[in-house]
Design a protein around this motif. Structure first.
Motif, PDB file in Angstrom:
ATOM      1  N   ASP A  33      67.401 -31.646 -11.073  1.00  0.00           N
ATOM      2  CA  ASP A  33      67.738 -30.530 -11.947  1.00  0.00           C
ATOM      3  C   ASP A  33      67.721 -29.176 -12.062  1.00  0.00           C
ATOM      4  O   ASP A  33      68.357 -27.776 -12.712  1.00  0.00           O
ATOM      5  N   LEU A  34      66.401 -28.922 -11.202  1.00  0.00           N
ATOM      6  CA  LEU A  34      65.540 -27.746 -11.238  1.00  0.00           C
ATOM      7  C   LEU A  34      66.746 -26.651 -10.120  1.00  0.00           C
ATOM      8  O   LEU A  34      66.824 -25.707 -11.080  1.00  0.00           O
ATOM      9  N   GLU A  35      67.353 -27.113  -9.282  1.00  0.00           N
ATOM     10  CA  GLU A  35      68.061 -26.424  -8.774  1.00  0.00           C
ATOM     11  C   GLU A  35      70.103 -26.272  -9.018  1.00  0.00           C
ATOM     12  O   GLU A  35      69.682 -25.087  -8.909  1.00  0.00           O
ATOM     13  N   GLU A  36      69.993 -27.189  -9.617  1.00  0.00           N
ATOM     14  CA  GLU A  36      70.794 -26.935 -10.461  1.00  0.00           C
ATOM     15  C   GLU A  36      71.053 -26.234 -12.111  1.00  0.00           C
ATOM     16  O   GLU A  36      71.533 -25.543 -11.893  1.00  0.00           O
ATOM     17  N   SER A  37      69.894 -25.853 -12.503  1.00  0.00           N
ATOM     18  CA  SER A  37      70.075 -25.368 -13.454  1.00  0.00           C
ATOM     19  C   SER A  37      70.051 -23.417 -12.519  1.00  0.00           C
ATOM     20  O   SER A  37      70.398 -22.666 -13.411  1.00  0.00           O
ATOM     21  N   ALA A  38      69.011 -23.203 -11.468  1.00  0.00           N
ATOM     22  CA  ALA A  38      69.768 -21.992 -10.611  1.00  0.00           C
ATOM     23  C   ALA A  38      70.539 -22.076 -10.726  1.00  0.00           C
ATOM     24  O   ALA A  38      71.344 -20.739 -10.828  1.00  0.00           O
ATOM     25  N   MET A  39      71.303 -22.602  -9.911  1.00  0.00           N
ATOM     26  CA  MET A  39      72.603 -23.020  -9.224  1.00  0.00           C
ATOM     27  C   MET A  39      73.403 -22.359 -10.714  1.00  0.00           C
ATOM     28  O   MET A  39      74.310 -21.246 -10.592  1.00  0.00           O
ATOM     29  N   VAL A  40      73.458 -22.799 -11.549  1.00  0.00           N
ATOM     30  CA  VAL A  40      74.351 -22.143 -12.827  1.00  0.00           C
ATOM     31  C   VAL A  40      74.088 -21.224 -13.454  1.00  0.00           C
ATOM     32  O   VAL A  40      75.149 -19.991 -13.503  1.00  0.00           O
ATOM     33  N   ASP A  41      72.460 -20.473 -12.935  1.00  0.00           N
ATOM     34  CA  ASP A  41      72.294 -19.174 -13.165  1.00  0.00           C
ATOM     35  C   ASP A  41      73.228 -18.445 -11.759  1.00  0.00           C
ATOM     36  O   ASP A  41      72.527 -16.978 -11.862  1.00  0.00           O
ATOM     37  N   GLY A  42      73.750 -18.728 -10.754  1.00  0.00           N
ATOM     38  CA  GLY A  42      74.639 -17.710  -9.646  1.00  0.00           C
ATOM     39  C   GLY A  42      73.935 -17.868  -8.524  1.00  0.00           C
ATOM     40  O   GLY A  42      74.116 -17.113  -7.857  1.00  0.00           O
ATOM     41  N   ALA A  43      72.404 -19.225  -8.420  1.00  0.00           N
ATOM     42  CA  ALA A  43      72.285 -18.882  -7.174  1.00  0.00           C
ATOM     43  C   ALA A  43      73.092 -19.810  -6.230  1.00  0.00           C
ATOM     44  O   ALA A  43      74.042 -20.881  -6.768  1.00  0.00           O
ATOM     45  N   THR A  44      73.016 -19.516  -5.109  1.00  0.00           N
ATOM     46  CA  THR A  44      74.006 -20.379  -3.826  1.00  0.00           C
ATOM     47  C   THR A  44      73.137 -20.787  -3.274  1.00  0.00           C
ATOM     48  O   THR A  44      71.568 -21.219  -3.815  1.00  0.00           O
ATOM     49  N   HIS A  45      73.280 -22.402  -2.819  1.00  0.00           N
ATOM     50  CA  HIS A  45      72.393 -23.359  -2.684  1.00  0.00           C
ATOM     51  C   HIS A  45      71.545 -23.351  -1.840  1.00  0.00           C
ATOM     52  O   HIS A  45      69.972 -23.613  -1.672  1.00  0.00           O
ATOM     53  N   PHE A  46      71.929 -22.484  -0.213  1.00  0.00           N
ATOM     54  CA  PHE A  46      70.771 -21.111  -0.289  1.00  0.00           C
ATOM     55  C   PHE A  46      69.778 -20.610  -0.504  1.00  0.00           C
ATOM     56  O   PHE A  46      68.337 -21.389  -0.427  1.00  0.00           O
ATOM     57  N   GLN A  47      69.558 -20.208  -1.964  1.00  0.00           N
ATOM     58  CA  GLN A  47      69.007 -19.259  -2.443  1.00  0.00           C
ATOM     59  C   GLN A  47      68.008 -20.140  -3.265  1.00  0.00           C
ATOM     60  O   GLN A  47      67.179 -20.125  -3.637  1.00  0.00           O
ATOM     61  N   ALA A  48      69.002 -21.427  -3.692  1.00  0.00           N
ATOM     62  CA  ALA A  48      68.162 -22.649  -4.729  1.00  0.00           C
ATOM     63  C   ALA A  48      66.755 -23.022  -3.438  1.00  0.00           C
ATOM     64  O   ALA A  48      65.479 -23.388  -3.799  1.00  0.00           O
ATOM     65  N   PHE A  49      67.151 -23.742  -2.411  1.00  0.00           N
ATOM     66  CA  PHE A  49      66.977 -23.942  -0.941  1.00  0.00           C
ATOM     67  C   PHE A  49      65.552 -23.463  -0.918  1.00  0.00           C
ATOM     68  O   PHE A  49      64.080 -23.377  -1.015  1.00  0.00           O
ATOM     69  N   LEU A  50      65.530 -21.958  -0.842  1.00  0.00           N
ATOM     70  CA  LEU A  50      64.798 -21.341   0.031  1.00  0.00           C
ATOM     71  C   LEU A  50      63.179 -21.195  -1.598  1.00  0.00           C
ATOM     72  O   LEU A  50      62.817 -20.942  -1.552  1.00  0.00           O
ATOM     73  N   ARG A  51      64.209 -20.879  -2.735  1.00  0.00           N
ATOM     74  CA  ARG A  51      63.130 -20.481  -3.939  1.00  0.00           C
ATOM     75  C   ARG A  51      63.210 -21.663  -5.151  1.00  0.00           C
ATOM     76  O   ARG A  51      61.079 -21.770  -5.260  1.00  0.00           O
ATOM     77  N   ILE A  52      63.019 -22.433  -4.240  1.00  0.00           N
ATOM     78  CA  ILE A  52      62.913 -23.727  -5.843  1.00  0.00           C
ATOM     79  C   ILE A  52      62.086 -24.609  -5.208  1.00  0.00           C
ATOM     80  O   ILE A  52      61.825 -25.220  -5.365  1.00  0.00           O
ATOM     81  N   ILE A  53      63.259 -25.321  -3.583  1.00  0.00           N
ATOM     82  CA  ILE A  53      63.454 -26.106  -3.111  1.00  0.00           C
ATOM     83  C   ILE A  53      61.580 -26.421  -2.385  1.00  0.00           C
ATOM     84  O   ILE A  53      60.366 -27.007  -2.165  1.00  0.00           O
ATOM     85  N   LEU A  54      61.689 -25.078  -1.284  1.00  0.00           N
ATOM     86  CA  LEU A  54      60.722 -24.883  -0.145  1.00  0.00           C
ATOM     87  C   LEU A  54      59.033 -24.698  -0.993  1.00  0.00           C
ATOM     88  O   LEU A  54      57.995 -25.744  -0.377  1.00  0.00           O
ATOM     89  N   PRO A  55      59.358 -24.169  -2.432  1.00  0.00           N
ATOM     90  CA  PRO A  55      58.060 -24.262  -2.754  1.00  0.00           C
ATOM     91  C   PRO A  55      57.491 -25.030  -3.311  1.00  0.00           C
ATOM     92  O   PRO A  55      55.828 -25.256  -3.341  1.00  0.00           O
ATOM     93  N   LEU A  56      58.126 -26.259  -3.814  1.00  0.00           N
ATOM     94  CA  LEU A  56      57.727 -26.959  -4.429  1.00  0.00           C
ATOM     95  C   LEU A  56      57.387 -28.249  -2.992  1.00  0.00           C
ATOM     96  O   LEU A  56      56.014 -29.502  -3.422  1.00  0.00           O
ATOM     97  N   ALA A  57      57.918 -28.006  -2.027  1.00  0.00           N
ATOM     98  CA  ALA A  57      58.052 -29.119  -1.180  1.00  0.00           C
ATOM     99  C   ALA A  57      56.203 -28.796  -0.096  1.00  0.00           C
ATOM    100  O   ALA A  57      56.363 -28.888   1.090  1.00  0.00           O
ATOM    101  N   ARG A  58      55.750 -27.542  -0.629  1.00  0.00           N
ATOM    102  CA  ARG A  58      54.522 -27.150   0.064  1.00  0.00           C
ATOM    103  C   ARG A  58      53.427 -28.110   1.040  1.00  0.00           C
ATOM    104  O   ARG A  58      53.366 -28.003   1.975  1.00  0.00           O
ATOM    105  N   PRO A  59      52.926 -29.248  -0.178  1.00  0.00           N
ATOM    106  CA  PRO A  59      52.820 -29.841   0.631  1.00  0.00           C
ATOM    107  C   PRO A  59      52.868 -30.830   2.222  1.00  0.00           C
ATOM    108  O   PRO A  59      52.208 -30.796   2.852  1.00  0.00           O
ATOM    109  N   ILE A  60      54.254 -31.362   1.917  1.00  0.00           N
ATOM    110  CA  ILE A  60      55.286 -31.481   2.682  1.00  0.00           C
ATOM    111  C   ILE A  60      54.835 -30.495   4.333  1.00  0.00           C
ATOM    112  O   ILE A  60      55.368 -31.245   5.553  1.00  0.00           O
ATOM    113  N   LEU A  61      55.294 -29.564   3.924  1.00  0.00           N
ATOM    114  CA  LEU A  61      55.901 -28.585   4.932  1.00  0.00           C
ATOM    115  C   LEU A  61      54.570 -28.598   5.321  1.00  0.00           C
ATOM    116  O   LEU A  61      54.440 -28.349   6.684  1.00  0.00           O
ATOM    117  N   ALA A  62      53.423 -27.540   4.979  1.00  0.00           N
ATOM    118  CA  ALA A  62      52.501 -28.350   5.384  1.00  0.00           C
ATOM    119  C   ALA A  62      51.141 -29.319   6.434  1.00  0.00           C
ATOM    120  O   ALA A  62      51.073 -29.085   7.142  1.00  0.00           O
TER     121      ALA A  62
END
Lengths: 402, 512, 285
Positions: free
Chosen positions: C175-204
């Motif tokens: 639902d986090l990305e979905e709400s962002a996309m309702v606000d006009g973000a593309t999938h890719f933007q949602a990925f960059l701005r919402i998912i990546l920051p949330l996934a910091r532990p696994i990125l590390a």
């Protein structure tokens, strides 16, 4: 995210043109040598470049990697012009068509120790410019052993007297039980054991294996007795042997000239002696010869040959190589200069009774099976008779002459 | 998507495409058809991904898939090809290279007349040579590559202090110049009657006679010295009475490598014993490293534990030291007589353990050392995966009255397992092929009494393959490739079966 | 999950960790001991040698034939770049596999993992010849270049990592990305701005794993890199112990000790990311 991209870009910018000349290139001599020889050659080559204006690139490649890598890089056009390696590589390298015979050596062969030329010869041609010969001998600590043993009986007496495990002192150590068949060979050969016999033409015959003959089995028992009598700990490996010797805790070790540099550095008052005789018979070590070989895929064959002829096969260069890594020169004019050195005399005496390590490709099968047999003997799992017999059967199975 | 974004996308794609097409032209010229096919497929996939709406997910996958295909999939396909050839010692070169090898092999040193020489060069970088035969003393001058007999009284020669310094406007090359020009000079062929004369070193020319001649029509190689004709059979030029010339060349040999594995009793017999131990070793390695790594991760994830950052850092040290060195250190520490481990055991319990000499203890040793090497990996991935467990779940469990042990058992452990189960399968596969730890610690030993194959007590399939392919006569790459395919088939099957379980786990997680 | 501990519990936990640290550090002490031992041995009888020398360390930086500093830098460069790109490629791929449903997804995921299981040791000759061919057309990507080596490492970027990352993404609510996309973000933007920051532990985690994995790898670089100045740390290190009877344990051990430092630094500095992302900050006991 911006930071991430910035970081990414930053890292990417770090790459300039990172490629450098490392393969055979017309007009540039490329040499592959191991860590010991590369620095010496790099220094020597500067003089060559200064005199003749020919750039020389010396690359440090692990000794064990040089042969295999040449096999892949050479045919692909990316190999070196010259490699430095051991004579026992030539069997495989020639079978793979990777070596160029060195013609000028035929004119000056009498300037080299005969066994060295013989070791690098195959099918009537010489494939390497030999520069050193080596064979194992007895290195002893003069502070512990006053007179080195001449016979095996004396040897056992000295070793037993000095061995005191409580104090961490040993009369004799060798990395034979590692298992290292190379160091074990003098025991096998003393009573007539051999690896490959010679056929009528004097060429090594892989069908004739003498590792389980009567003499070899006696040798196997001799090694076993060293272990069971408590003289030689079964865990002795090369590191333990040299480490303890350099700490001054060992009377005698059986190994080759490569160990001397560290012994000197450790300040041990050492001496080198011929291996003792057993029942009047010499313990005959393997003789190894190292030399310069020219790749068949070199783009500069004549230049490489000329480099070897004019610059390497000279007294000065050979002496410089000796100074940096003191192993007996194979080039007689250089050997004569250092002939008074007692170390050189002792090493030469050991090599004189030795036999060149076989260089035919079948030797690969021998090393693995023989090492396994040796370990089974020293851990007292299998009798020397059975272990050596099994090993020879296995060698025959692998090389296909059952 | 904004207009500029679309424009940028199309522009970028255009640049990539034109670069690709440019490279493709180069590949056509070079006749590298395999690479060309790869490039075309890659470009098409890229365009499809960027332009088609249906392929939208592919846009995310492609950046990773391209290097994957290039560096992982492609070498495997090459390996598959090699498995059906005789590539190895004695058969390393292509047929063309072998023919070239024989054709450039000469009669030398028999009856090769030798000459000392002086070289001269004019301003157009053209060379002439003055040759003096070592045998007859005759002096020759090369003109247009053909030797003519001359005398020193020849009017073309210009002398200076008794030496010829110039001939017909060609100036004599100094030794240093000769050195630098050797690369060019080595290609020069001079002719005298039917004979070819070329440079052998900076000191001399020699008469060369070709010993072998390759007949392109017949496809046979003739030894001009003996007259024997060699025909290419099974990767080597072979005479009528069976003499095979070395080096041979690479040829396809069908299923021969695979048949050898099945039919040679010495190879097949120890296979199942080795396989059993390989399986046990991999399973034990995964189990021990996971249990230890996971426990430490849970322990060190505890925000109340002081100094946990320091602890974690210290505990990854085994991972920070390249494996090949720490394994060698362990081998030294486990030495039966001089190793520190046995010395401590001796002091404490008055007994020692034959670590690397006894089949059972050697197995214990490899698992132990592999535990040391591998637990930090598990610890790190568990630390990461622990962060993915939503705190709300803990809150909910707490409200339900679950104690900390129950929360661990009902929430932490199952959820963590879901995310790292595939990694466990991967780790199993990694250890299945963990050559380093076996090869450097025990060398596969101790050997088994009476064994007719190089398969020791701790040998796993990959080290056994290595012994077979590289511990015999030279290096047998074709054979190694064939076994590697079999190992690959085995491990892929085991993993695929394992995945049926993780799949079930994943369904649960997707339901969350 | 965690409660406050009683004193006994605390002591017990610390003891447990200390026991593990002892197991971990034991061989390292030996390496250190060898590095300050003037003799060239790895198996001295004493922990602290009779004579202590720092010459091996000095030699590392003063001997021009072993540009150790350069090797370290090469390694950091190669591993740093390979890890960053790997993290990015993996995140992209894992996002698609986690969020989109398409044909062949399941099979693709499985294939990614299974193909990685091929014993890479035996693919070396093929990789070598491939880079050789590439180098003929694109010299900066061929043999003996760091870019080429990195490219080979990127081949292994997907596979195990993708699975780890995908599992993590699966646990992030849609639902986090979905709400962002309702606000006009593309999938890719949602990925960059919402998912990546949330996934910091696994990125590390993936950064650390890749960094360490490539940093201590010697098999690939020892085959692909030939110029001494191109060597990475692990390849250079191996040179010291390659002669059959000419191992230089002292300098080798010293190099080993210094070589572990960058890994420690990377791990220490990334540790703070090993704490949960934004939505689930406080796991209060």
């Amino acid at each position: 995210m911006k930071k991430f991209i910035a970081l990414l870009l930053g890292f990417t910018m770090l790459f300039g043109l990172t490629g450098a000349v490392w393969a055979s290139t017309p007009g540039v001599l490329t040499i592959w040598a191991d860590a010991t020889r590369a620095p010496i050659l790099a220094g020597l080559s500067e003089a060559f470049t200064a005199e003749f204006g020919i750039p020389v690139e010396v690359h440090e490649v692990g000794f064990g990697d040089i042969r295999d890598r040449l096999g892949i890089a050479g045919p692909a056009g990316e190999g070196p012009d010259i490699i430095i390696g051991a004579h026992d590589w030539i069997g495989q390298l020639i079978a793979d068509g990777l070596l160029e015979p060195i013609l000028f050596l035929e004119d000056i062969r009498d300037q080299f120790v005969p066994v060295a030329i013989e070791a690098f010869s195959s099918g009537g041609r010489i494939y390497g410019l030999p520069y050193l010969t080596e064979a194992v001998g007895l290195i002893y600590n003069r502070d512990l052993v006053l007179v080195p043993p001449a016979t095996f009986t004396e040897f056992i007496a000295i070793a037993s007297a000095l061995t005191d495990p409580e104090k961490g002192q040993f009369g004799f150590l060798s990395n034979i039980p590692q298992p290292d068949p190379y160091h074990a060979f003098p025991f096998i050969s003393a009573f007539g054991g051999y690896v490959f016999g010679l056929d009528e033409e004097g060429v090594l015959d892989p069908r004739d294996i003498g590792l389980d003959n009567e003499g070899a089995i006696i040798g196997g028992h001799l090694i076993l007795e060293l272990i069971t009598s408590g003289l030689l700990p079964v865990g002795t490996d090369y590191g333990a042997m040299t480490g303890l010797f350099n700490d001054g805790m060992v009377g005698m070790i059986l190994t080759g000239p490569w160990a001397v540099r560290d012994i000197k550095a450790a300040g041990i008052n050492y001496g080198i002696a011929p291996l003792p005789t057993i029942g009047g018979q010499a313990m005959r070590p393997f003789v190894g010869v190292h030399g310069f070989m020219v790749s068949a895929f070199s783009a500069n064959k004549i230049l490489a040959m000329t480099f070897l002829e004019e610059f390497i096969a000279t007294k000065d260069t050979m002496l410089a190589l000796y100074e940096a890594d003191p192993r007996n020169p194979a080039f007689i004019p250089a050997l004569d200069v250092v002939a008074a050195d007692p170390d050189v005399v002792a090493w030469a005496a050991n090599a004189a009774v030795g036999t060149p390590m076989p260089s035919i490709p079948e030797m690969g099968a021998v090393w693995t099976a023989w090492a396994d047999a040796l370990l089974l003997i020293v851990t007292e799992e299998v009798s020397p008779e059975d272990a050596l017999r099994d090993a020879v059967m296995r060698i025959r199975a692998v090389i296909g002459y059952e | 998507m904004s207009m500029t974004a679309i424009l940028a996308k199309i522009l970028l794609l255009g640049v990539v495409d034109s670069l690709g097409v440019w490279t493709a032209v180069g590949l056509v010229v070079a006749q590298r058809w395999g690479m060309l096919a790869g490039l075309v497929v890659g470009l098409l996939a890229l365009n499809y991904a960027v332009l088609s709406k249906r392929a939208y997910p592919l846009r995310y996958l492609l950046p990773g898939l391209i290097p994957f295909c290039l560096m992982v999939v492609y070498p495997i396909t090459v390996n598959m090809g090699v498995a059906f050839t005789n590539f190895g010692t004695g058969h390393r070169l292509t047929k063309e290279q072998v023919i070239d090898h024989f054709e450039s092999r000469f009669y030398l040193p028999e009856d090769g007349e030798r000459f000392t020489f002086q070289a001269f060069r004019d301003h157009e970088e053209d060379f002439i040579f003055l040759l003096v035969s070592k045998e007859t003393g005759t002096t020759y001058l090369s003109a247009e590559g053909i030797l003519e007999i001359v005398t020193l009284e020849d009017s073309r020669f210009v002398f200076d202090r008794g030496e010829i310094v110039q001939i017909n406007g060609y100036y004599r090359l100094s030794r240093g110049e000769l050195f630098r020009l050797l690369g060019q000079l080595q290609e020069i062929r001079l002719e005298r009657n039917e004979e070819v004369i070329r440079l052998t070193s900076i000191r001399e020319f020699r008469v060369y006679q070709q010993r072998y001649h390759y007949d392109r029509e017949q496809g046979t190689l003739t030894d001009l010295k003996t007259g024997i004709i060699y025909t290419p059979i099974a990767g080597a030029f072979t005479s009528a009475d069976g003499e095979r010339l070395l080096p041979g060349f690479v040829v396809r040999i069908g299923f021969q490598n695979f048949l050898e594995i099945i039919n040679n009793p010495h190879i097949a017999r120890p296979f199942f014993r080795v396989f059993r131990w390989t399986f046990a070793f991999a399973a034990l390695s995964v189990a021990t490293t996971f249990v230890l790594g996971f426990s430490l991760a849970v322990l060190l994830n505890d925000p109340h534990l002081k100094m946990r950052h320091l602890y974690r850092t210290i505990l990854i040290i085994p991972y920070a030291i390249p494996g090949f060195i720490s394994i060698l250190i362990w081998a030294g520490m486990l030495n039966v007589d001089f190793g520190i481990v046995n010395r401590i055991l001796q002091d404490l319990f008055g007994t020692t353990i034959p670590w690397l000499h006894d089949p059972l203890w050697a197995k214990v040793a490899v698992v132990l050392v592999n535990l040391w090497l591998g637990f930090p990996y598990m610890m790190i991935i568990c630390l990461g995966a622990l962060q993915s467990i939503p705190s709300e779940l803990y809150e909910a469990a707490r409200i339900d009255g679950a104690g900390s042990w129950q929360r661990f058992r009902k929430v932490t452990f199952p959820l963590l397992l879901i995310s790292i189960a595939p990694l466990l399968v991967g780790s199993f596969a990694f250890n299945f092929n963990n050559f380093n730890v076996i090869y450097l610690l025990t060398g596969g030993g101790p050997p088994i009494p009476g064994a007719m194959t190089p398969a020791g007590a701790t040998d796993i399939l990959i080290s056994y393959t290595y012994n077979l392919a590289f511990g015999g006569v030279g290096a047998q790459y074709g054979f190694a490739a064939a076994i590697s395919l079999i190992i690959f088939a085995i491990i892929a099957t085991i993993s695929a079966i394992n995945f049926r379980f993780t799949r079930r786990l994943e369904r649960i997680s997707e339901g969350l | 999950m965690y409660s406050r501990h009683t004193l006994l519990g605390k002591i017990f936990r610390h003891l447990l960790v200390w026991a593990m640290i002892a197991f971990t550090i034991f061989p390292v002490i030996w390496i250190f001991s060898a590095s300050i031992n003037p003799g060239n041995t790895l198996f001295g009888l004493r922990f602290i040698p009779q004579v202590v020398t720092w010459n091996h360390y000095l030699d590392l930086f003063t001997n021009p034939l072993h540009p150790f500093g350069l090797w370290l830098w090469n390694s950091i460069k190669v591993s740093g770049t390979a890890s960053l790109v790997t993290v990015f490629l993996t995140a992209l791929g894992a996002y698609a596999l986690s969020r989109f449903r398409f044909r062949g997804r399941r099979t693709g995921l499985l294939a990614l993992l299974l193909i990685q299981m091929f014993p890479q040791m035996l693919a070396m000759v093929a990789i070598y010849l491939l880079l050789l061919s590439i180098g003929r057309y694109i010299p900066w990507l061929g043999l003996n270049t760091h870019a080429g080596l990195i490219m080979v490492y990127l081949g292994g970027a997907m596979g195990f990592n993708t699975w780890l990352m995908k599992s993590y993404f699966d646990t992030i609510p849609h639902d986090l990305e979905e709400s962002a996309m309702v606000d006009g973000a593309t999938h890719f933007q949602a990925f960059l701005r919402i998912i990546l920051p949330l996934a910091r532990p696994i990125l590390a985690v993936i950064f650390i794993l890749t960094f360490i994995g490539t940093y201590s790898d010697f098999l690939l670089p020892s085959i692909l890199l030939t110029g001494t100045r191109q060597f990475t740390f692990a390849v250079g290190l191996r040179l010291f112990i390659q002669g059959q009877y000419a191992t230089r344990w002292g300098i080798f051990a010293a190099a080993c000790m210094l070589g572990a430092i960058p890994i420690m630094v990377v791990f220490l500095s990334l540790q703070r990311f090993l704490i949960s992302g934004l939505t689930r900050g406080g796991v209060k006991g």
